[in-house]
Design a protein around this motif. Sequence first.
Motif, PDB file in Angstrom:
ATOM      1  N   ALA A  87     -10.007  -0.414   1.080  1.00 24.32           N
ATOM      2  CA  ALA A  87      -9.736  -1.470   0.090  1.00 24.32           C
ATOM      3  C   ALA A  87     -10.733  -1.340  -1.050  1.00 24.32           C
ATOM      4  N   ASP A  88     -10.231  -1.555  -2.251  1.00 26.83           N
ATOM      5  CA  ASP A  88     -11.060  -1.355  -3.441  1.00 26.83           C
ATOM      6  C   ASP A  88     -11.075  -2.634  -4.272  1.00 26.83           C
ATOM      7  N   PHE A  89     -12.234  -3.268  -4.354  1.00 24.33           N
ATOM      8  CA  PHE A  89     -12.376  -4.465  -5.187  1.00 24.33           C
ATOM      9  C   PHE A  89     -13.294  -4.141  -6.369  1.00 24.33           C
ATOM     10  N   SER A  90     -13.233  -2.886  -6.840  1.00 23.88           N
ATOM     11  CA  SER A  90     -14.179  -2.418  -7.853  1.00 23.88           C
ATOM     12  C   SER A  90     -13.923  -2.990  -9.237  1.00 23.88           C
ATOM     13  N   ASN A  91     -12.761  -3.619  -9.432  1.00 25.75           N
ATOM     14  CA  ASN A  91     -12.472  -4.136 -10.774  1.00 25.75           C
ATOM     15  C   ASN A  91     -12.895  -5.586 -10.968  1.00 25.75           C
ATOM     16  N   LYS A  92     -13.635  -6.134 -10.046  1.00 22.66           N
ATOM     17  CA  LYS A  92     -14.124  -7.501 -10.202  1.00 22.66           C
ATOM     18  C   LYS A  92     -15.636  -7.461 -10.407  1.00 22.66           C
ATOM     19  N   ARG A 104       0.834  -1.209   0.000  1.00 25.93           N
ATOM     20  CA  ARG A 104       0.000   0.000   0.000  1.00 25.93           C
ATOM     21  C   ARG A 104       0.870   1.262   0.000  1.00 25.93           C
ATOM     22  N   PHE A 113     -17.791  -8.948  -8.603  1.00 25.07           N
ATOM     23  CA  PHE A 113     -18.421  -8.788  -7.294  1.00 25.07           C
ATOM     24  C   PHE A 113     -17.859  -7.521  -6.643  1.00 25.07           C
ATOM     25  N   LEU A 147     -14.174  -1.297   0.795  1.00 24.54           N
ATOM     26  CA  LEU A 147     -14.164  -1.304   2.257  1.00 24.54           C
ATOM     27  C   LEU A 147     -13.884   0.121   2.711  1.00 24.54           C
ATOM     28  N   ARG A 193     -18.593  -2.595   4.446  1.00 24.23           N
ATOM     29  CA  ARG A 193     -18.435  -2.957   3.045  1.00 24.23           C
ATOM     30  C   ARG A 193     -19.522  -2.278   2.219  1.00 24.23           C
TER      31      ARG A 193
END
Lengths: 277, 163
Positions: free
Chosen positions: A134-139, A67, A141, A145, A179
């Motif tokens: 936390a960024d899971f925007s490219n999946k 990070r 689902f 966070l 989330r």
Amino acid sequence: MRTSRYSRFKNLVRPHLLSISVAGLFLILSIVLLLSRFNDTYIGTTIKLFSSNIIYSISSTVSSPVRMINEGISNIKSLGNLYEDLKKYKQDQIVDSASFQEMIALKLKIAQYENLLNISKETDYSFITTRIVADFSNKYFSTLLVNSGSKNGLYVDMPVIGPDGVIGRVIDINNKISRVLLITNVNSRVPVNISDRAFQGILVGQGQKNPLIKYSKNLESIMIGDLVTTSGKGGVFPPYLLIGQVVGKKGTTLEVEIFEDINTLTHVRLLNYKFGS
Amino acid sequence: MGTFFFKNKFIFLNLCIFIIISFNITLSNAYFELHLLIALLIFIVKWDVENWTVPLCIFVWGIYQDIILGVSLGYSSLIFLSYFLLNQLTIHLGIYETKNIKFTLFLFLSIFIFIIEYLFIYYKLAIHLPFFINFLPILIIILLFYPTEILYSLIKNSYEKIR
């Protein structure tokens, strides 16, 4: 001759098959957990509630060197763009001051009309600004966070917006971390208004693709470039929040380009909007 | 390095899996999925066939990843254990050392999992995902099979020479 329980078990399952047998059992357990939607059960929710704070702390500590490197790179990049940004900011400032005055005038005008028509007032809402951890925007689902939780007054289904429009809603709450389900997530459904004639539809997330509007009846009257806003139906999102604009028509669906660039966001706003309160 | 790795193989691999899963928080990318990298690691390593704690640990790591990613519990465990089970089968059938057959099995399992996932989203959620973008992470992991396999063999051989 007496035999221990373990040795009987060993006789039952040959040692060289032990690993396969245990793996098979856990595989079946995983399928059961997945198909029974264990997440939504009381036990599942409790496990997640108690474990997630510890897990997020551990994983963010372990991944902190990465990070720091990421932040360093983005800081260098933003320094490089500083001169361009300043020039753009000066240009925008002139336009913004004019549009700000125009906006105030319009707001006053609307307030006067509402008073004249005796329309019931929309619920006012405050907001909390929080940082994305936390960024899971490219999946497909896609989730985020954020570092606020129940102790900051967050609750499930809280609408989340960025500076340019709606990005999602809160789905999981812990003490310190929550989330956010993004509108691009394949599980996301948002009731929307299309164009100034307020045609109705449901915005469905498509993962990495642009979201689509389904179940809209007036496709022939909807033009490319029409604005898409929240309709307020369903009670989760307040009405008239900007989402994006129509960029294409595909059969009975409309393709929407969302205004907010989620990948570049560092902070989001959580709206304290409770329908009917 | 090789000696250290093989003497503490179980601990070292679990530590690797733990670190890779934790990196999900900061290294989220559309084209490179860390859970597939873990699946590759699980598939390539020659696990002890008599150690029943390996599948247990893999199951726990799966749950750990599910909580980080916010997906349904059991999703990652199912993927990890599928690769582990196939790895164990290759050891039992005596084809573990045959790289090409191992690669073919890995390829078929990856494509099978992708198709199941794709069909589930298509029929259950009525969403047509872009095929290529979603297949790209799997393609990258498939391409990484031989380099990872060679790296693992190098570490293994260096240990065996010392021994």
